[in-house]
Design a protein around this motif. Structure first.
Motif, mmCIF file in Angstrom:
data_model
loop_
_atom_site.group_PDB
_atom_site.id
_atom_site.type_symbol
_atom_site.label_atom_id
_atom_site.label_comp_id
_atom_site.label_asym_id
_atom_site.label_seq_id
_atom_site.Cartn_x
_atom_site.Cartn_y
_atom_site.Cartn_z
ATOM 1 N N UNK A 13 0.586 -1.013 0.083
ATOM 2 C CA UNK A 13 0.087 0.219 0.218
ATOM 3 C C UNK A 13 1.145 1.510 -0.200
ATOM 4 N N UNK A 14 0.048 2.314 -0.540
ATOM 5 C CA UNK A 14 1.194 3.615 -0.169
ATOM 6 C C UNK A 14 1.839 3.681 0.456
ATOM 7 N N UNK A 15 1.602 3.602 1.641
ATOM 8 C CA UNK A 15 1.520 3.942 3.413
ATOM 9 C C UNK A 15 3.119 4.062 3.568
ATOM 10 N N UNK A 16 3.383 1.992 2.773
ATOM 11 C CA UNK A 16 5.163 1.763 2.663
ATOM 12 C C UNK A 16 5.674 1.821 1.707
ATOM 13 N N UNK A 17 5.222 2.576 0.348
ATOM 14 C CA UNK A 17 5.923 3.775 0.091
ATOM 15 C C UNK A 17 6.366 4.311 0.189
ATOM 16 N N UNK A 18 5.834 5.164 1.156
ATOM 17 C CA UNK A 18 6.707 6.239 1.752
ATOM 18 C C UNK A 18 7.204 5.957 2.918
ATOM 19 N N UNK A 19 7.300 4.844 3.481
ATOM 20 C CA UNK A 19 7.524 4.780 4.521
ATOM 21 C C UNK A 19 9.073 4.541 4.388
ATOM 22 N N UNK A 20 9.661 3.146 3.244
ATOM 23 C CA UNK A 20 10.682 3.515 2.711
ATOM 24 C C UNK A 20 11.257 4.763 1.986
ATOM 25 N N UNK A 21 10.548 5.958 1.124
ATOM 26 C CA UNK A 21 10.880 6.576 0.453
ATOM 27 C C UNK A 21 12.001 8.085 1.563
ATOM 28 N N UNK A 22 10.696 7.711 3.627
ATOM 29 C CA UNK A 22 11.215 8.544 3.902
ATOM 30 C C UNK A 22 12.987 7.785 4.686
ATOM 31 N N UNK A 23 12.665 6.513 4.565
ATOM 32 C CA UNK A 23 13.888 5.907 4.988
ATOM 33 C C UNK A 23 15.087 6.398 3.865
ATOM 34 N N UNK A 57 16.721 -0.456 3.682
ATOM 35 C CA UNK A 57 15.666 -1.195 3.312
ATOM 36 C C UNK A 57 14.834 -2.392 4.095
ATOM 37 N N UNK A 58 15.670 -3.264 4.187
ATOM 38 C CA UNK A 58 16.066 -4.728 5.644
ATOM 39 C C UNK A 58 15.867 -3.996 6.774
ATOM 40 N N UNK A 62 10.496 -5.378 5.935
ATOM 41 C CA UNK A 62 9.158 -5.119 4.715
ATOM 42 C C UNK A 62 9.329 -6.537 3.952
ATOM 43 N N UNK A 63 10.386 -7.511 4.963
ATOM 44 C CA UNK A 63 10.452 -8.951 3.929
ATOM 45 C C UNK A 63 11.297 -8.219 2.704
ATOM 46 N N UNK A 64 12.065 -6.924 2.773
ATOM 47 C CA UNK A 64 13.045 -6.267 1.512
ATOM 48 C C UNK A 64 14.064 -7.800 1.055
ATOM 49 N N UNK A 65 14.043 -7.668 0.023
ATOM 50 C CA UNK A 65 15.534 -8.277 -0.303
ATOM 51 C C UNK A 65 15.666 -8.080 -1.812
ATOM 52 N N UNK A 66 16.875 -7.721 -2.156
ATOM 53 C CA UNK A 66 17.716 -7.562 -3.912
ATOM 54 C C UNK A 66 17.862 -8.445 -4.383
ATOM 55 N N UNK A 67 17.504 -8.639 -5.461
ATOM 56 C CA UNK A 67 16.461 -9.677 -7.186
ATOM 57 C C UNK A 67 18.522 -9.428 -7.987
ATOM 58 N N UNK A 256 -2.926 4.336 11.846
ATOM 59 C CA UNK A 256 -1.812 3.730 11.698
ATOM 60 C C UNK A 256 -0.389 3.413 11.182
ATOM 61 N N UNK A 257 -0.911 3.396 10.054
ATOM 62 C CA UNK A 257 -0.622 2.987 8.449
ATOM 63 C C UNK A 257 0.538 4.458 8.566
ATOM 64 N N UNK A 258 0.335 5.358 8.451
ATOM 65 C CA UNK A 258 0.505 7.265 8.542
ATOM 66 C C UNK A 258 1.790 6.901 9.994
ATOM 67 N N UNK A 259 1.027 6.974 11.048
ATOM 68 C CA UNK A 259 1.763 7.011 12.131
ATOM 69 C C UNK A 259 3.481 6.479 11.903
ATOM 70 N N UNK A 260 3.471 4.843 11.316
ATOM 71 C CA UNK A 260 4.684 4.193 11.091
ATOM 72 C C UNK A 260 5.521 5.185 10.253
ATOM 73 N N UNK A 261 4.797 6.322 9.742
ATOM 74 C CA UNK A 261 6.159 7.565 9.143
ATOM 75 C C UNK A 261 6.265 7.923 9.476
ATOM 76 N N UNK A 262 5.726 8.208 11.234
ATOM 77 C CA UNK A 262 6.246 9.521 11.986
ATOM 78 C C UNK A 262 7.914 8.778 12.447
ATOM 79 N N UNK A 263 7.937 7.643 12.550
ATOM 80 C CA UNK A 263 8.761 6.498 13.586
ATOM 81 C C UNK A 263 9.875 6.394 13.395
#
Length: 263
Positions: A13-23, A57-58, A62-67, A256-263
């Motif tokens: 979902x877009x929340x995870x996308x924003x989470x990754x962008x911010x990371x 990313x790891x 979020x289960x990230x893995x480099x392909x 709750x997903x938005x709040x993840x972005x603030x951590x």
């Protein structure tokens, strides 16, 4: 320039996308990020710092893995100006209908309309976080996300408690005609937004995210219209409370997903 593709199974979902962008914010070697939410893949164009990018990313769990990583000749990326303008239009429409639905929801005593208005607000907040924070510091982005998340969560919890109170007590039947008319207007607005977003034919993540949000809104609008019809046919306010409760739960999950972005 290098092109590295990551598979991220929990990026749905877009929340995870924003989470990754911010990371990944602040890694200057990153030149562009391309998200494919449907296939759970992220393509990173970068000049260096592959290890730092992969570790970041790891760390999100979020289960990230480099392909794969390969050389890329790509140096120019899609122009963002038109997309940004379109997102502002969608944000404005969502926020306008938040105001319309919250006012008529309270007047008609419809929890379905009130809940749908908060869903519109939730979309506006997510768009706003992305647009308002562009060019800002990571701390500013986190603060914006946290404020928006707590605000949305508070409203949604209060709304859900009101649904429970009305379910237990004897309440006046909601004005089903207002429910149906306002929801049809909101549905029309969301269909227009969806048309504009699809017309852009953009594969960029934030545009795809907007399409997902708007498609969900169309479904919710249809649910409130159905609830209004059931209130009219059955002479009961229960369908309105049911759709209200369902949408409030959706809004709480979004908060709750938005709040993840603030951590």
């Amino acid at each position: 320039m290098k092109k590295t593709v990551f598979e991220i199974p929990k990026m749905d979902c877009p929340s995870e996308e924003n989470l990754i962008r911010m990371k990944l914010d602040g890694i200057l070697e990153i030149k562009n990020l391309e998200f494919d939410l449907s296939n759970r893949k992220l393509t990173v164009y970068h000049t260096d710092k592959l290890e730092q990018i992969e570790n970041s990313i790891l760390e999100l769990n979020l289960g990230g893995k480099r392909l794969q990583t390969e050389q890329s000749d790509k140096s120019e990326f899609e122009e963002q100006a038109n997309q940004r303008k379109l997102l502002w239009i969608v944000l404005a429409i969502n926020f306008a209908f938040f105001i319309v639905e919250i006012i008529f929801g309270l007047i008609s005593k419809s929890m379905g309309l009130v809940a749908d208005s908060l869903d519109m607000l939730a979309d506006s907040l997510v768009y706003g976080i992305s647009l308002f924070a562009v060019g800002g510091t990571l701390a500013r982005k986190k603060k914006t996300a946290k404020t928006a998340g707590y605000f949305q969560l508070t409203l949604a919890v209060i709304g859900f408690m009101e649904v429970v109170r009305r379910f237990i007590g004897a309440e006046k039947l909601p004005d089903f005609s207002t429910m149906i008319i306002v929801s049809i207007l909101a549905l029309t607005a969301n269909v227009i937004c969806l048309y504009l977003l699809q017309k852009s034919k953009s594969k960029e993540a934030h545009m795809q995210a907007s399409m997902i949000f708007t498609s969900n809104d169309v479904i919710i609008n249809a649910g409130v219209i159905l609830a209004g019809l059931l209130v009219m046919w059955l002479g009961s306010g229960l369908p309105d409370l049911v759709i209200g409760a369902i949408v409030f739960v959706i809004v709480i999950q979004g908060a709750m997903r938005i709040l993840k972005l603030g951590k």
